[in-house]
Design a protein around this motif. Structure first.
Motif, PDB file in Angstrom:
ATOM      1  N   VAL A  21       0.839  -1.206   0.000  1.00  0.00           N
ATOM      2  CA  VAL A  21       0.000   0.000   0.000  1.00  0.00           C
ATOM      3  C   VAL A  21       0.874   1.257   0.000  1.00  0.00           C
ATOM      4  CG1 VAL A  21      -1.632   1.337   1.374  1.00  0.00           C
ATOM      5  CG2 VAL A  21      -1.971  -1.124   1.095  1.00  0.00           C
ATOM      6  N   LEU A  22       1.828   1.321   0.944  1.00  0.00           N
ATOM      7  CA  LEU A  22       2.645   2.530   1.067  1.00  0.00           C
ATOM      8  C   LEU A  22       3.476   2.777  -0.194  1.00  0.00           C
ATOM      9  CD1 LEU A  22       3.840   2.350   4.774  1.00  0.00           C
ATOM     10  CD2 LEU A  22       2.205   3.922   3.753  1.00  0.00           C
ATOM     11  N   MET A  23       4.009   1.700  -0.774  1.00  0.00           N
ATOM     12  CA  MET A  23       4.862   1.898  -1.941  1.00  0.00           C
ATOM     13  C   MET A  23       4.059   2.260  -3.182  1.00  0.00           C
ATOM     14  SD  MET A  23       8.003   1.953  -1.421  1.00  0.00           S
ATOM     15  CE  MET A  23       7.808   2.698   0.182  1.00  0.00           C
ATOM     16  N   ARG A  24       2.795   1.773  -3.283  1.00  0.00           N
ATOM     17  CA  ARG A  24       1.996   2.174  -4.438  1.00  0.00           C
ATOM     18  C   ARG A  24       1.650   3.655  -4.333  1.00  0.00           C
ATOM     19  NH1 ARG A  24       3.466  -2.295  -5.229  1.00  0.00           N
ATOM     20  NH2 ARG A  24       5.244  -0.927  -5.533  1.00  0.00           N
ATOM     21  N   VAL A  25       1.344   4.118  -3.101  1.00  0.00           N
ATOM     22  CA  VAL A  25       1.097   5.552  -2.925  1.00  0.00           C
ATOM     23  C   VAL A  25       2.345   6.339  -3.339  1.00  0.00           C
ATOM     24  CG1 VAL A  25       0.654   7.353  -1.228  1.00  0.00           C
ATOM     25  CG2 VAL A  25      -0.580   5.193  -1.084  1.00  0.00           C
ATOM     26  N   THR A  26       3.506   5.860  -2.912  1.00  0.00           N
ATOM     27  CA  THR A  26       4.755   6.512  -3.283  1.00  0.00           C
ATOM     28  C   THR A  26       4.924   6.526  -4.799  1.00  0.00           C
ATOM     29  OG1 THR A  26       5.641   5.562  -1.265  1.00  0.00           O
ATOM     30  CG2 THR A  26       7.209   6.539  -2.762  1.00  0.00           C
ATOM     31  N   ASP A  27       4.589   5.400  -5.437  1.00  0.00           N
ATOM     32  CA  ASP A  27       4.719   5.313  -6.892  1.00  0.00           C
ATOM     33  C   ASP A  27       3.846   6.344  -7.594  1.00  0.00           C
ATOM     34  OD1 ASP A  27       6.527   3.339  -6.776  1.00  0.00           O
ATOM     35  OD2 ASP A  27       5.136   1.694  -7.165  1.00  0.00           O
ATOM     36  N   ILE A  28       2.633   6.549  -7.033  1.00  0.00           N
ATOM     37  CA  ILE A  28       1.727   7.520  -7.658  1.00  0.00           C
ATOM     38  C   ILE A  28       2.388   8.899  -7.661  1.00  0.00           C
ATOM     39  CG2 ILE A  28      -0.461   8.735  -7.386  1.00  0.00           C
ATOM     40  CD1 ILE A  28      -1.581   6.077  -6.260  1.00  0.00           C
ATOM     41  N   PHE A  29       2.986   9.271  -6.513  1.00  0.00           N
ATOM     42  CA  PHE A  29       3.647  10.570  -6.442  1.00  0.00           C
ATOM     43  C   PHE A  29       4.857  10.620  -7.365  1.00  0.00           C
ATOM     44  CE2 PHE A  29       1.113  11.072  -2.685  1.00  0.00           C
ATOM     45  CZ  PHE A  29       0.894  12.439  -2.630  1.00  0.00           C
ATOM     46  N   LEU A  30       5.581   9.494  -7.442  1.00  0.00           N
ATOM     47  CA  LEU A  30       6.797   9.472  -8.252  1.00  0.00           C
ATOM     48  C   LEU A  30       6.506   9.505  -9.747  1.00  0.00           C
ATOM     49  CD1 LEU A  30       9.238   6.911  -6.604  1.00  0.00           C
ATOM     50  CD2 LEU A  30       9.668   9.304  -7.085  1.00  0.00           C
ATOM     51  N   SER A  31       5.271   9.106 -10.120  1.00  0.00           N
ATOM     52  CA  SER A  31       5.002   8.960 -11.544  1.00  0.00           C
ATOM     53  C   SER A  31       4.807  10.312 -12.231  1.00  0.00           C
ATOM     54  CB  SER A  31       3.793   8.061 -11.766  1.00  0.00           C
ATOM     55  OG  SER A  31       2.686   8.626 -11.109  1.00  0.00           O
ATOM     56  N   PHE A  32       4.658  11.391 -11.449  1.00  0.00           N
ATOM     57  CA  PHE A  32       4.592  12.725 -12.054  1.00  0.00           C
ATOM     58  C   PHE A  32       5.958  13.394 -11.902  1.00  0.00           C
ATOM     59  CE2 PHE A  32       0.270  11.884 -10.633  1.00  0.00           C
ATOM     60  CZ  PHE A  32      -0.459  12.222 -11.755  1.00  0.00           C
ATOM     61  N   PRO A  33       6.357  14.172 -12.915  1.00  0.00           N
ATOM     62  CA  PRO A  33       7.558  14.987 -12.706  1.00  0.00           C
ATOM     63  C   PRO A  33       7.285  15.961 -11.560  1.00  0.00           C
ATOM     64  CG  PRO A  33       6.876  15.014 -15.008  1.00  0.00           C
ATOM     65  CD  PRO A  33       5.789  14.336 -14.243  1.00  0.00           C
ATOM     66  N   SER A  34       8.267  16.161 -10.682  1.00  0.00           N
ATOM     67  CA  SER A  34       7.967  16.882  -9.444  1.00  0.00           C
ATOM     68  C   SER A  34       7.555  18.329  -9.715  1.00  0.00           C
ATOM     69  CB  SER A  34       9.154  16.821  -8.489  1.00  0.00           C
ATOM     70  OG  SER A  34      10.244  17.502  -9.041  1.00  0.00           O
ATOM     71  N   LEU A  35       8.159  18.956 -10.740  1.00  0.00           N
ATOM     72  CA  LEU A  35       7.780  20.357 -11.006  1.00  0.00           C
ATOM     73  C   LEU A  35       6.322  20.447 -11.452  1.00  0.00           C
ATOM     74  CD1 LEU A  35       8.704  23.278 -11.099  1.00  0.00           C
ATOM     75  CD2 LEU A  35       9.314  22.935 -13.485  1.00  0.00           C
ATOM     76  N   ILE A  36       5.905  19.503 -12.310  1.00  0.00           N
ATOM     77  CA  ILE A  36       4.523  19.494 -12.798  1.00  0.00           C
ATOM     78  C   ILE A  36       3.556  19.291 -11.633  1.00  0.00           C
ATOM     79  CG2 ILE A  36       2.911  18.366 -14.377  1.00  0.00           C
ATOM     80  CD1 ILE A  36       5.153  19.662 -15.865  1.00  0.00           C
ATOM     81  N   LEU A  37       3.913  18.337 -10.745  1.00  0.00           N
ATOM     82  CA  LEU A  37       3.033  18.044  -9.614  1.00  0.00           C
ATOM     83  C   LEU A  37       2.961  19.247  -8.677  1.00  0.00           C
ATOM     84  CD1 LEU A  37       1.313  15.730  -8.620  1.00  0.00           C
ATOM     85  CD2 LEU A  37       3.222  14.929  -7.256  1.00  0.00           C
ATOM     86  N   SER A  38       4.125  19.891  -8.432  1.00  0.00           N
ATOM     87  CA  SER A  38       4.064  21.077  -7.558  1.00  0.00           C
ATOM     88  C   SER A  38       3.246  22.178  -8.213  1.00  0.00           C
ATOM     89  CB  SER A  38       5.444  21.628  -7.207  1.00  0.00           C
ATOM     90  OG  SER A  38       6.461  20.790  -7.589  1.00  0.00           O
ATOM     91  N   LEU A  39       3.373  22.306  -9.544  1.00  0.00           N
ATOM     92  CA  LEU A  39       2.567  23.291 -10.260  1.00  0.00           C
ATOM     93  C   LEU A  39       1.089  23.043 -10.011  1.00  0.00           C
ATOM     94  CD1 LEU A  39       4.092  23.736 -13.837  1.00  0.00           C
ATOM     95  CD2 LEU A  39       3.567  25.485 -12.145  1.00  0.00           C
ATOM     96  N   ALA A  40       0.700  21.754 -10.121  1.00  0.00           N
ATOM     97  CA  ALA A  40      -0.704  21.416  -9.921  1.00  0.00           C
ATOM     98  C   ALA A  40      -1.143  21.772  -8.502  1.00  0.00           C
ATOM     99  CB  ALA A  40      -0.919  19.928 -10.187  1.00  0.00           C
TER     100      ALA A  40
END
Lengths: 301, 249
Positions: free
Chosen positions: A132-151
């Protein structure tokens, strides 16, 4: 096989420095001996000094506009020139150091514990918790961090604090991954079994046995991350989603300066150099820490 | 007095592999019981089952008449402790001896930490000043003494020894075995020891079981080693080989 009835003789304990200071002094000494990490230390020291002493050192008020003296080239009066509203760029850079430092500090103290907690819990318990914890981590990792922070910033509204929150939310997954990988390497070690046999609860084992083992690599990773954090913060500032005008944030300074870049090179050059130096310094410092925190080095107490 | 450790019909499997088909034996009060056998014969697995570090087993293991499965974690920890094979891996590399030894005292809220630490350090023959050392500042034998101290600080009635000397130099082996013998005489705990060195078993154990493929082929008294009084062919072969090896040395 013969049995020799003996009792061991013991060497007297060596005299040492106060215990808490020895590793720290060792690490700093080690960093100082290598030129690249010494550069990192110096720049970090300068950044902290600028952040603390900026208000004293700055020759002008960073917010004071002087429309008589806009876009002036570097001179004796304004060492780094003035911007489109006649504000002194050196003063703004000095005040910006505190903002940069605040971003790094806040992001690090949020990201370190979150990443560490998620990673060690996932690694120690394994099984479904890990999945569970690693899939949540994967979801966050699957976006480029700048794009995700932009969102995130777009959702939360543009401001420096929201930029810090957004960067924190996107920066913890690599730390969690690292802490989990470290935990997996020694969760079957005998000293963990011994701790379990002593009746230690999982929380106690994670806190007392696993966290100290993960700490060096996490600290290294966090230091290397700081460069990315600075660049992301500058990027958000540049896009107008981080620090809002008239705050002297370095990325925002470059953003406003770019309109005058062709004629007035000093508007973007000096904040750019500042960002470059600080992120380079953290990268070099992280590299140096990797060597300094190597277990073999730690053993030379 | 009740049997300190009784194992009845213990069986353990890892997936398709049955490691222990059906093991039963009892250890008498104050006794040191040895488990010998080739690698992979399930000796260490028995210790892991007894200590509940492995929990997927079937059968019944009882300490002093009480099933270990029914005991609370705290009670179980105070009735049995284990000394591991490798003293380089069983001490936390970033914990000082003081931290390692005071942890069990704090977990079990026994109080009087300093006095207990000093007592246990004296018991295992280490100077009290070593409390502030880290494992990397100790030799293998000293580390194993710390590991023994950590096991004994909770005053268990059963001590599980997983080849406690096989990672050590011969002369240090002797010191550690002498220490264990002395402590057993002083504290009166019961030992279950895994070894593949019959000389160690001869020195330490009152009785021992010879294991092969997870089954106990024969339980023999110590006196059966030298005349090789074993009746099971595998046990005979093992003892013969060991005696021949000792003579050749």
């Amino acid at each position: 096989m013969t049995m020799i009835p003996t009792e061991t003789g013991h060497a007297p304990a060596r005299p040492r420095l106060p215990r808490a200071l020895v590793p720290l002094a060792n690490i700093l000494g080690f960093l100082w001996r290598s030129p690249t990490s010494a550069f990192g230390l110096i720049v970090l020291g300068l950044l902290i000094a600028m952040a603390l002493l900026g208000p004293v050192l700055a020759p002008y008020d960073p917010y004071a506009q002087d429309l008589q003296a806009t876009l002036q080239a570097p001179s004796a009066a304004h060492w780094f020139g003035t911007d489109e509203l006649g504000r002194d760029i050196l003063s703004r850079l000095l005040f910006g150091a505190a903002i940069t430092l605040r971003i790094i500090f806040l992001v690090t103290i949020v990201v370190g514990p979150i990443g560490m907690a998620v990673g060690t819990v996932a690694g120690y318990f394994g099984g479904r918790v890990d999945t569970v914890l690693m899939r949540v981590t994967d979801i966050f990792l699957s976006f480029p961090s700048l794009i995700l922070s932009l969102a995130f910033v777009a959702a939360l509204g543009p401001s420096l604090n929201n930029a810090i929150i957004a960067i924190s939310l996107t920066a913890w997954p690599p730390i969690a991954r690292l802490a989990r990988a470290e935990t997996l390497t020694f969760r079957k070690a005998d000293y963990i079994s011994a701790a379990r046999l002593q009746g230690a609860s999982p929380a106690r084992i994670i806190w007392k046995s696993i966290v100290p083992m993960c700490l060096p690599s996490v600290v290294i990773r966090l230091t290397l991350n700081m460069a990315t954090v600075i660049l992301t913060a500058a990027g958000l500032g540049f896009l107008g989603l981080g620090a809002q005008p008239p705050m002297p944030e370095w990325g925002a300074m470059i953003a406003t300066g770019r309109r005058y870049m062709i004629d007035s090179w000093w508007l973007v050059t000096f904040p750019g150099i500042a960002i470059l130096l600080v992120s380079l310094a953290f990268n070099l410092l992280g590299d140096g820490l990797r060597d300094a925190l190597d277990p073999k080095q730690m053993n030379r107490r | 007095m009740t049997t300190p450790l009784a194992i009845e019909n213990l069986s353990m499997r890892f997936g398709a592999v049955t490691v222990l088909p059906d093991v039963s034996f009892e250890v008498a009060p104050g006794e040191c019981f040895g488990l010998v056998g080739e690698s992979g014969s399930g000796k260490s697995t028995i210790l892991l089952c007894v200590s509940m570090l492995l929990s997927g087993w079937e059968g019944r293991i009882a300490i002093g008449g009480r099933a270990v499965r029914d005991m609370s974690l705290m009670e179980r920890c105070r009735s049995l402790q284990m000394v591991f094979q490798d003293p380089y891996g069983s001490l936390h590399p970033r914990q000082s001896v003081r931290a390692a030894l005071s942890e069990p005292v704090r977990i079990h809220r026994l109080g009087d930490v300093d006095a207990r630490l000093e007592q246990v350090m004296t018991d295992v023959g280490l100077p009290v000043s070593f409390l502030d050392r880290y494992p990397h500042q100790l030799s293998g034998g000293q580390r194993q003494r710390v590991a023994i101290a950590r096991a004994l600080i909770l005053e268990p009635s059963i001590l599980l020894l997983d080849e406690p000397t096989s990672a050590l130099d011969v002369s240090v082996q002797a010191e550690i075995l002498n220490l264990l013998q002395r402590l057993r005489a002083e504290k009166g705990f019961t030992c279950l020891m895994v070894s593949h060195d019959l000389a160690v078993v001869d020195y330490m154990c009152d009785r021992f079981a010879v294991m092969q493929h997870g089954e106990i082929t024969e339980i023999l008294p110590r006196s059966a080693i030298l005349p090789n009084a074993a009746t099971h062919p595998y046990a005979r072969q093992l003892i013969d080989a060991s005696i021949a090896y000792e003579n050749a040395m």
